[in-house]
Scaffold this active site. Structure first.
Site, PDB file in Angstrom:
ATOM      1  N   ARG A   1      40.587  38.157  45.901  1.00  0.00           N
ATOM      2  CA  ARG A   1      41.771  38.978  46.177  1.00  0.00           C
ATOM      3  C   ARG A   1      42.946  38.123  46.639  1.00  0.00           C
ATOM      4  O   ARG A   1      44.089  38.335  46.229  1.00  0.00           O
ATOM      5  CB  ARG A   1      41.450  40.005  47.265  1.00  0.00           C
ATOM      6  CG  ARG A   1      40.635  41.191  46.845  1.00  0.00           C
ATOM      7  CD  ARG A   1      40.444  42.151  48.010  1.00  0.00           C
ATOM      8  NE  ARG A   1      39.667  43.326  47.637  1.00  0.00           N
ATOM      9  CZ  ARG A   1      39.384  44.319  48.453  1.00  0.00           C
ATOM     10  NH1 ARG A   1      39.797  44.268  49.727  1.00  0.00           N
ATOM     11  NH2 ARG A   1      38.678  45.356  48.035  1.00  0.00           N
TER      12      ARG A   1
ATOM     13  N   ARG B   1      40.113  40.366  54.125  1.00  0.00           N
ATOM     14  CA  ARG B   1      39.504  40.288  55.450  1.00  0.00           C
ATOM     15  C   ARG B   1      38.745  38.979  55.602  1.00  0.00           C
ATOM     16  O   ARG B   1      37.540  38.947  55.829  1.00  0.00           O
ATOM     17  CB  ARG B   1      38.593  41.496  55.682  1.00  0.00           C
ATOM     18  CG  ARG B   1      39.355  42.813  55.731  1.00  0.00           C
ATOM     19  CD  ARG B   1      38.497  43.989  56.121  1.00  0.00           C
ATOM     20  NE  ARG B   1      37.542  44.380  55.104  1.00  0.00           N
ATOM     21  CZ  ARG B   1      37.820  45.186  54.077  1.00  0.00           C
ATOM     22  NH1 ARG B   1      39.047  45.682  53.941  1.00  0.00           N
ATOM     23  NH2 ARG B   1      36.886  45.506  53.205  1.00  0.00           N
TER      24      ARG B   1
ATOM     25  N   SER C   1      47.844  58.566  35.063  1.00  0.00           N
ATOM     26  CA  SER C   1      48.801  59.210  34.150  1.00  0.00           C
ATOM     27  C   SER C   1      49.351  60.507  34.731  1.00  0.00           C
ATOM     28  O   SER C   1      50.252  61.124  34.150  1.00  0.00           O
ATOM     29  CB  SER C   1      48.131  59.503  32.806  1.00  0.00           C
ATOM     30  OG  SER C   1      47.007  60.359  32.986  1.00  0.00           O
TER      31      SER C   1
ATOM     32  N   CYS D   1      62.182  18.441  37.751  1.00  0.00           N
ATOM     33  CA  CYS D   1      61.238  17.509  38.373  1.00  0.00           C
ATOM     34  C   CYS D   1      61.135  16.197  37.605  1.00  0.00           C
ATOM     35  O   CYS D   1      60.878  15.146  38.204  1.00  0.00           O
ATOM     36  CB  CYS D   1      59.863  18.166  38.487  1.00  0.00           C
ATOM     37  SG  CYS D   1      59.823  19.514  39.697  1.00  0.00           S
TER      38      CYS D   1
ATOM     39  N   GLU E   1      56.212  18.644  42.660  1.00  0.00           N
ATOM     40  CA  GLU E   1      56.703  17.276  42.598  1.00  0.00           C
ATOM     41  C   GLU E   1      57.783  17.024  43.644  1.00  0.00           C
ATOM     42  O   GLU E   1      57.811  15.964  44.278  1.00  0.00           O
ATOM     43  CB  GLU E   1      57.249  16.958  41.204  1.00  0.00           C
ATOM     44  CG  GLU E   1      56.225  17.063  40.091  1.00  0.00           C
ATOM     45  CD  GLU E   1      56.240  18.418  39.427  1.00  0.00           C
ATOM     46  OE1 GLU E   1      56.092  18.474  38.199  1.00  0.00           O
ATOM     47  OE2 GLU E   1      56.396  19.444  40.131  1.00  0.00           O
TER      48      GLU E   1
ATOM     49  N   LEU F   1      42.255  47.661  50.354  1.00  0.00           N
ATOM     50  CA  LEU F   1      42.427  46.553  49.409  1.00  0.00           C
ATOM     51  C   LEU F   1      43.089  45.343  50.069  1.00  0.00           C
ATOM     52  O   LEU F   1      43.888  44.645  49.448  1.00  0.00           O
ATOM     53  CB  LEU F   1      43.231  47.005  48.176  1.00  0.00           C
ATOM     54  CG  LEU F   1      42.665  48.225  47.440  1.00  0.00           C
ATOM     55  CD1 LEU F   1      43.555  48.568  46.246  1.00  0.00           C
ATOM     56  CD2 LEU F   1      41.228  47.990  47.004  1.00  0.00           C
TER      57      LEU F   1
ATOM     58  N   GLY G   1      36.821  51.804  39.400  1.00  0.00           N
ATOM     59  CA  GLY G   1      35.499  52.208  38.970  1.00  0.00           C
ATOM     60  C   GLY G   1      35.316  52.083  37.471  1.00  0.00           C
ATOM     61  O   GLY G   1      36.057  51.369  36.773  1.00  0.00           O
TER      62      GLY G   1
ATOM     63  N   ALA H   1      23.996  58.275  42.449  1.00  0.00           N
ATOM     64  CA  ALA H   1      24.446  59.434  41.686  1.00  0.00           C
ATOM     65  C   ALA H   1      25.483  60.247  42.450  1.00  0.00           C
ATOM     66  O   ALA H   1      26.378  60.867  41.853  1.00  0.00           O
ATOM     67  CB  ALA H   1      23.256  60.309  41.320  1.00  0.00           C
TER      68      ALA H   1
END
Length: 327
Positions: free
Chosen positions: A187, A210, A226, A87, A54, A207, A257, A167
């Site tokens: 992202r 692009r 952890s 505002c 505002e 990460l 993953g 696999a």
């Protein structure tokens, strides 16, 4: 509420998107000021949360704000801050005649007081214009207010048979360039992108973003582990619930993953799923998910609602939102 109100709120929502993922702890708000059918002021919350939408729009409108209508995606704030005035006060001082807002601000410092202050000053207030779209736009801020943690989007890119890799772990590329470009846009709208140790060790991911013009919008990187306690250039957290401790973070994109995705789902910390599906079959590949704690098939139903679906080149994107009563 008129058709024109709906249309101009759409413009305010588009402006709000410019700040998404860059305004925490403030919401990403958009504002349009209309005088005699013409736009005289536009604004969106700036990076870091100030100035507010505002304030930016009123500065552009100047004297033309008097008698105008302000379209704003969230109730104008009522609390004064060392970083800037309220505002609602700015709108009153500028002499606007009407305010059209999408949502009431859940922040207890405002929570209806902004609307009340405007109406007490003789300004007409219309509420609820394109409210659902505003909720999605400000999902990070609203989730923080309701659940005291960031809003979490989980990205999954799979084959038709639900695999995320061969696999042997190879996964470049399951989806095509259009789907990958869309993922980079997602992202750019987040403060944080999170992966697990397995993804980090297998891919050493950058990460980044692009996309031309958005390279500077790369989110901060967070590692879920952890066992690792420090990683240069990364923030490390030990568990999914630790996202609540990340300061000034309202939007997280989880790109890890199967282990990371499953951990967040098992903890019921996923609010939105981006499911990119490529028209391929892998067979004996790595599945997208592991155990998510489901013990009764009936409990799997009525948890996710599809809110968007589109074709991205040869790939299909489906967007799901977690159905919660409390958010």
């Amino acid at each position: 509420m008129t058709q024109a109100d709906t249309r101009w709120m759409g413009t305010a929502l588009a402006l709000a998107e410019r700040g998404r993922g860059r305004t925490a702890p403030n919401p990403n708000v958009g504002c349009v000021i209309l005088h005699e059918g013409r736009v005289v002021g536009r604004g969106w919350t700036q990076f870091g949360g100030r100035p507010h939408a505002e304030a930016m729009a009123l500065a552009e409108a100047g004297a033309k704000a008097r008698g105008a209508t302000a379209y704003v995606t969230l109730e104008p704030c009522a609390h004064r801050s060392p970083r800037g005035p309220a505002c609602s006060d700015l709108l009153i001082e500028a002499g606007v005649a009407r305010v059209v807002a999408a949502l009431e601000d859940p922040d207890p410092r405002t929570a209806g007081q902004g609307f009340a202050r405007l109406e007490a000053a003789g300004i007409a207030v219309t509420r609820g214009a394109r409210a659902n779209e505003a909720r999605r736009s400000m999902a990070g801020f609203l989730t923080r207010q309701a659940l005291d943690r960031p809003h979490v989007t989980l990205k999954l890119a799979t084959s038709l048979d639900g695999c995320i890799a061969m696999a042997d772990g190879s996964s470049r590329w399951i989806t095509g360039p259009q789907a990958r470009a869309h993922a980079h846009l997602e992202r750019s709208r987040r403060e944080v992108i999170l992966v697990g140790r397995g993804t980090y060790e297998a891919d050493t991911p950058q990460l980044d973003v692009r996309l031309p013009g958005l390279e500077d919008r790369a989110p901060k990187r967070v590692l879920l582990s952890s066992t690792i306690h420090d990683m240069p250039g990364w923030t490390v957290i030990p568990s999914p619930s630790a996202i609540a401790t990340l300061p000034n973070i309202d939007q997280i994109l989880v790109e890890g993953g199967a282990a990371v995705a499953s951990a967040f789902l098992a903890a019921d910390l996923v609010d939105r799923i981006l499911l990119y599906r490529a028209p391929i079959l892998i067979g004996n590949g790595k599945p997208a998910l592991r155990d998510i704690g489901l013990t009764n098939l009936a409990k799997a139903h009525q948890r996710w609602a599809i809110v968007d679906a589109r074709q991205l080149g040869s790939d299909r994107l489906e967007v799901y939102e977690r159905e919660r009563n409390e958010a």
